[in-house]
Design a protein around this motif. Structure first.
Motif, PDB file in Angstrom:
ATOM      1  N   ASP A  64       0.862  -1.159   0.044  1.00  0.00           N
ATOM      2  CA  ASP A  64      -0.128  -0.069   0.171  1.00  0.00           C
ATOM      3  C   ASP A  64       0.823   1.204  -0.111  1.00  0.00           C
ATOM      4  OD1 ASP A  64      -2.095  -1.695   0.324  1.00  0.00           O
ATOM      5  OD2 ASP A  64      -1.959  -1.486   2.608  1.00  0.00           O
ATOM      6  N   GLY A  65       2.053   1.180  -0.554  1.00  0.00           N
ATOM      7  CA  GLY A  65       2.912   2.413  -0.611  1.00  0.00           C
ATOM      8  C   GLY A  65       3.431   2.901   0.779  1.00  0.00           C
ATOM      9  N   ARG A  66       3.060   2.203   1.903  1.00  0.00           N
ATOM     10  CA  ARG A  66       3.536   2.891   3.287  1.00  0.00           C
ATOM     11  C   ARG A  66       3.673   1.900   4.213  1.00  0.00           C
ATOM     12  NH1 ARG A  66      -1.221   2.238   6.367  1.00  0.00           N
ATOM     13  NH2 ARG A  66      -0.136   3.580   8.127  1.00  0.00           N
ATOM     14  N   ILE A  67       3.904   0.656   3.492  1.00  0.00           N
ATOM     15  CA  ILE A  67       4.330  -0.552   4.779  1.00  0.00           C
ATOM     16  C   ILE A  67       5.333  -1.326   3.936  1.00  0.00           C
ATOM     17  CG2 ILE A  67       3.713  -2.414   5.910  1.00  0.00           C
ATOM     18  CD1 ILE A  67       0.628  -1.589   5.712  1.00  0.00           C
ATOM     19  N   MET A  68       6.549  -1.616   4.761  1.00  0.00           N
ATOM     20  CA  MET A  68       7.609  -2.166   4.342  1.00  0.00           C
ATOM     21  C   MET A  68       8.075  -3.261   5.097  1.00  0.00           C
ATOM     22  SD  MET A  68      11.452  -1.043   2.579  1.00  0.00           S
ATOM     23  CE  MET A  68      12.307  -0.878   4.109  1.00  0.00           C
ATOM     24  N   MET A  69       8.018  -4.363   4.740  1.00  0.00           N
ATOM     25  CA  MET A  69       8.214  -5.837   5.358  1.00  0.00           C
ATOM     26  C   MET A  69       9.607  -6.254   4.696  1.00  0.00           C
ATOM     27  SD  MET A  69       4.404  -7.272   5.156  1.00  0.00           S
ATOM     28  CE  MET A  69       4.431  -8.765   5.952  1.00  0.00           C
ATOM     29  N   GLN A  70      10.559  -6.415   5.692  1.00  0.00           N
ATOM     30  CA  GLN A  70      11.840  -6.899   5.085  1.00  0.00           C
ATOM     31  C   GLN A  70      12.553  -8.034   5.803  1.00  0.00           C
ATOM     32  OE1 GLN A  70      15.214  -4.096   4.818  1.00  0.00           O
ATOM     33  NE2 GLN A  70      14.838  -3.926   2.676  1.00  0.00           N
ATOM     34  N   VAL A  71      13.406  -8.899   5.504  1.00  0.00           N
ATOM     35  CA  VAL A  71      13.937  -9.894   6.199  1.00  0.00           C
ATOM     36  C   VAL A  71      15.576  -9.909   5.325  1.00  0.00           C
ATOM     37  CG1 VAL A  71      14.412 -12.486   6.637  1.00  0.00           C
ATOM     38  CG2 VAL A  71      12.017 -11.375   6.546  1.00  0.00           C
ATOM     39  N   LYS A  72      16.310  -9.465   6.380  1.00  0.00           N
ATOM     40  CA  LYS A  72      17.729  -9.481   6.034  1.00  0.00           C
ATOM     41  C   LYS A  72      18.590 -10.673   6.808  1.00  0.00           C
ATOM     42  CE  LYS A  72      18.275  -4.534   5.241  1.00  0.00           C
ATOM     43  NZ  LYS A  72      19.073  -3.205   5.727  1.00  0.00           N
ATOM     44  N   GLY A  73      19.499 -11.663   5.929  1.00  0.00           N
ATOM     45  CA  GLY A  73      20.070 -12.533   6.642  1.00  0.00           C
ATOM     46  C   GLY A  73      21.599 -12.538   6.383  1.00  0.00           C
ATOM     47  N   ASP A  74      22.378 -13.252   7.270  1.00  0.00           N
ATOM     48  CA  ASP A  74      23.774 -13.343   7.056  1.00  0.00           C
ATOM     49  C   ASP A  74      24.173 -14.686   7.409  1.00  0.00           C
ATOM     50  OD1 ASP A  74      24.678 -10.488   6.493  1.00  0.00           O
ATOM     51  OD2 ASP A  74      23.990 -10.039   8.518  1.00  0.00           O
ATOM     52  N   ASN A  75      25.121 -15.192   6.719  1.00  0.00           N
ATOM     53  CA  ASN A  75      25.687 -16.652   6.937  1.00  0.00           C
ATOM     54  C   ASN A  75      24.728 -17.613   6.833  1.00  0.00           C
ATOM     55  OD1 ASN A  75      28.252 -15.526   8.085  1.00  0.00           O
ATOM     56  ND2 ASN A  75      27.260 -14.949  10.023  1.00  0.00           N
ATOM     57  N   LEU A  76      24.096 -17.376   5.487  1.00  0.00           N
ATOM     58  CA  LEU A  76      23.025 -18.121   4.971  1.00  0.00           C
ATOM     59  C   LEU A  76      23.456 -19.211   3.771  1.00  0.00           C
ATOM     60  CD1 LEU A  76      20.313 -15.784   4.553  1.00  0.00           C
ATOM     61  CD2 LEU A  76      20.751 -16.975   6.711  1.00  0.00           C
ATOM     62  N   ASP A  77      23.090 -20.414   3.956  1.00  0.00           N
ATOM     63  CA  ASP A  77      23.350 -21.404   2.898  1.00  0.00           C
ATOM     64  C   ASP A  77      22.917 -21.130   1.487  1.00  0.00           C
ATOM     65  OD1 ASP A  77      24.667 -22.964   4.711  1.00  0.00           O
ATOM     66  OD2 ASP A  77      23.047 -24.001   5.200  1.00  0.00           O
ATOM     67  N   SER A  78      21.500 -20.357   1.458  1.00  0.00           N
ATOM     68  CA  SER A  78      20.941 -20.024   0.274  1.00  0.00           C
ATOM     69  C   SER A  78      19.867 -18.776   0.753  1.00  0.00           C
ATOM     70  CB  SER A  78      20.286 -20.983  -0.270  1.00  0.00           C
ATOM     71  OG  SER A  78      18.864 -21.211   0.623  1.00  0.00           O
ATOM     72  N   PRO A  79      19.459 -18.164  -0.223  1.00  0.00           N
ATOM     73  CA  PRO A  79      18.277 -17.136   0.086  1.00  0.00           C
ATOM     74  C   PRO A  79      16.948 -17.490   0.623  1.00  0.00           C
ATOM     75  CG  PRO A  79      18.604 -17.055  -2.320  1.00  0.00           C
ATOM     76  CD  PRO A  79      19.521 -18.189  -1.867  1.00  0.00           C
ATOM     77  N   ASP A  80      16.783 -18.622   0.099  1.00  0.00           N
ATOM     78  CA  ASP A  80      15.366 -19.257   0.423  1.00  0.00           C
ATOM     79  C   ASP A  80      15.045 -19.163   1.983  1.00  0.00           C
ATOM     80  OD1 ASP A  80      15.587 -20.239  -2.111  1.00  0.00           O
ATOM     81  OD2 ASP A  80      16.081 -22.371  -1.658  1.00  0.00           O
ATOM     82  N   VAL A  81      15.690 -19.275   2.862  1.00  0.00           N
ATOM     83  CA  VAL A  81      15.424 -19.148   4.119  1.00  0.00           C
ATOM     84  C   VAL A  81      14.703 -17.547   4.325  1.00  0.00           C
ATOM     85  CG1 VAL A  81      17.567 -18.417   5.121  1.00  0.00           C
ATOM     86  CG2 VAL A  81      15.701 -19.553   6.714  1.00  0.00           C
ATOM     87  N   ALA A  82      15.420 -16.593   3.908  1.00  0.00           N
ATOM     88  CA  ALA A  82      14.966 -15.222   3.986  1.00  0.00           C
ATOM     89  C   ALA A  82      13.677 -15.053   3.424  1.00  0.00           C
ATOM     90  CB  ALA A  82      16.057 -14.357   3.466  1.00  0.00           C
ATOM     91  N   ALA A  83      13.432 -15.648   1.980  1.00  0.00           N
ATOM     92  CA  ALA A  83      12.344 -15.480   1.205  1.00  0.00           C
ATOM     93  C   ALA A  83      11.145 -16.170   1.953  1.00  0.00           C
ATOM     94  CB  ALA A  83      12.616 -16.015  -0.144  1.00  0.00           C
ATOM     95  N   ASP A  84      11.515 -17.285   2.462  1.00  0.00           N
ATOM     96  CA  ASP A  84      10.586 -18.188   2.966  1.00  0.00           C
ATOM     97  C   ASP A  84       9.906 -17.598   4.366  1.00  0.00           C
ATOM     98  OD1 ASP A  84      10.620 -20.143   0.839  1.00  0.00           O
ATOM     99  OD2 ASP A  84      11.793 -21.632   2.200  1.00  0.00           O
TER     100      ASP A  84
END
Length: 212
Positions: free
Chosen positions: A176-196
């Motif tokens: 809705d142009g005003r709500i941002m949901m974000q997941v940042k990750g480090d030391n990950l085997d793949s980006p899947d865990v952040a996306a999931d």
């Protein structure tokens, strides 16, 4: 004592009463602060009225944050998580700018048998959201970003960035142009865990909690 036109006084009174009626049931202190602010306004003590209403708004923001904290996703299998809480950085910035930084909450996740970490962040009515919205709403801009691809979350379009050299990921969704949901990750085997983890977030509960 400052003179206030009947029309302005009526509008202010109506606005304050609406705010009082919309306060959470558990927020008796909020209702008292609003009533006190209204009384001070009506007697011309405008500075004191502003102080009372700012305290009321601060308490309402805390109640809103409590509801939004409940929307954060549970940790994936093999991970643990701290309780969601207001970002300390956001709290300091909000104090400096009179609450203009909006609402910012974070929850940290840790991998049980590894060094992986994830930070889920929720930003509402924050100036940073506007710049990200422009990027997410422009396919050409998004595709021009290195190591970045489109991420579909239900019917919403997000963005996933993966840096294989340092095993870090960033999954972002704008609502809705005003709500941002974000997941940042480090030391990950793949980006899947952040996306999931981002996909597991209760989007409709976030929208309901942040509704104007």
């Amino acid at each position: 004592m400052p003179q206030t036109s009947p029309k302005l006084a009526g509008l202010a009174t109506a606005s304050l009463l609406v705010l009082a009626a919309s306060a959470p049931a558990a927020g008796d202190s909020v209702e008292e602060q609003i009533r006190q602010g209204l009384e001070l306004y009506q007697t011309g003590e405008l500075g004191a009225a502003i102080t009372e209403l700012e305290f009321a708004i601060s308490d309402i923001r805390k109640a809103m944050s409590g509801r939004l904290a409940d929307t954060f996703p549970e940790p994936p299998a093999g991970w643990t998580a701290d309780a969601a809480a207001s970002s300390s950085e956001a709290a300091g910035a909000a104090a400096m700018f009179g609450g203009a930084m909006g609402t910012m909450l974070e929850r940290t996740y840790s991998q049980e048998d590894g060094a992986g970490t994830l930070t889920a962040a929720l930003m509402i009515d924050n100036p940073m959201v506007q710049g990200m919205a422009a990027l997410l709403n422009n396919p050409m801009l998004m595709s021009a970003q290195p190591n970045t691809e489109r991420l579909r979350v239900g019917r919403e379009t997000g963005m996933l960035k993966w840096e294989p050299d340092n095993a870090s990921a960033e999954a972002t969704l704008m609502l809705d142009g005003r709500i941002m949901m974000q997941v940042k990750g480090d030391n990950l085997d793949s980006p899947d865990v952040a996306a999931d983890l981002l996909k597991a977030w209760d989007i409709e509960a976030v929208r309901a909690g942040a509704a104007r």
